[in-house]
Design a protein around this motif. Structure first.
Motif, short mmCIF file in Angstrom:
data_model
loop_
_atom_site.label_atom_id
_atom_site.label_comp_id
_atom_site.label_asym_id
_atom_site.label_seq_id
_atom_site.Cartn_x
_atom_site.Cartn_y
_atom_site.Cartn_z
N ALA A 26 63.85 17.98 31.90
CA ALA A 26 63.91 17.81 30.45
C ALA A 26 65.03 16.87 30.00
N PRO A 27 66.26 16.95 30.55
CA PRO A 27 67.29 16.00 30.11
C PRO A 27 66.91 14.53 30.41
N ARG A 28 66.30 14.31 31.56
CA ARG A 28 65.88 12.94 31.90
C ARG A 28 64.79 12.45 30.94
N GLU A 29 63.84 13.31 30.61
CA GLU A 29 62.77 12.91 29.70
C GLU A 29 63.29 12.75 28.28
N THR B 12 60.42 9.58 33.38
CA THR B 12 59.25 9.37 34.23
C THR B 12 58.03 8.95 33.42
N GLY B 13 58.09 9.18 32.10
CA GLY B 13 56.97 8.83 31.25
C GLY B 13 56.10 10.00 30.87
N ILE B 14 56.49 11.22 31.27
CA ILE B 14 55.74 12.41 30.85
C ILE B 14 56.71 13.58 30.63
N ALA B 15 56.51 14.22 29.48
CA ALA B 15 57.31 15.39 29.12
C ALA B 15 56.36 16.42 28.52
N PHE B 16 56.84 17.62 28.35
CA PHE B 16 55.98 18.69 27.84
C PHE B 16 56.67 19.44 26.71
#
Length: 145
Positions: A75-78, A51-55
């Motif tokens: 998290a797996p997608r990011e 999506t373009g954002i992770a933490f």
């Protein structure tokens, strides 16, 4: 009080800035936004499958105790998105490297599960350290130079 700051990687080097500076960039970029030494938002373009954002550290929802304080995380997608982002910096890398990179990055990324955040807190209390470890795993220099 913890550390607050924003850092932008333009594909070659880091500059201290807010995320709005990335809008002028045409190539891949990664922005790290540190919030009170507790969580970091990683915004990246292009997004690939993410999506373009992770933490890192906590997600906003877990940190503030309000599930709607930020976007839901995957998290797996990011991790896959960030691996694709990294591959864009090195187009000659084999596709299999993306899967390996995604698996390497996944443990660094925060989820919306508060129990995961509690377990992560055992590693280091400062998200800046966690981000530096994440960046090393991603093959980038640390943002604090």
């Amino acid at each position: 009080m913890g550390f607050f700051g924003g850092f932008l990687y333009d594909g070659q080097s880091w500059t201290e800035t807010d995320r709005s500076a990335a809008r002028a960039l045409t190539g891949p970029w990664l922005h790290v936004d540190i919030h009170d030494s507790d969580f970091a938002a990683l915004t990246y373009r292009p997004t690939g499958p993410g999506t373009g954002i992770a933490f890192v550290g906590y997600t906003p929802g877990v940190y503030f105790g309000m599930p709607d304080a930020g976007p839901p995380t995957d998290a797996p997608r990011e991790a896959a998105g960030l691996a694709a982002w990294r591959a864009g910096l090195n187009p000659s890398a084999p596709d299999a490297d993306r899967d390996t990179m995604a698996a390497t990055l996944l443990p660094y990324l925060a989820t919306d599960d508060p129990q995961d955040a509690d377990e992560d807190e055992d590693r280091s209390p400062f998200v800046e350290d966690k981000v530096d470890d994440f960046l090393t795993a991603l093959g980038l220099p640390p943002f604090r130079g």
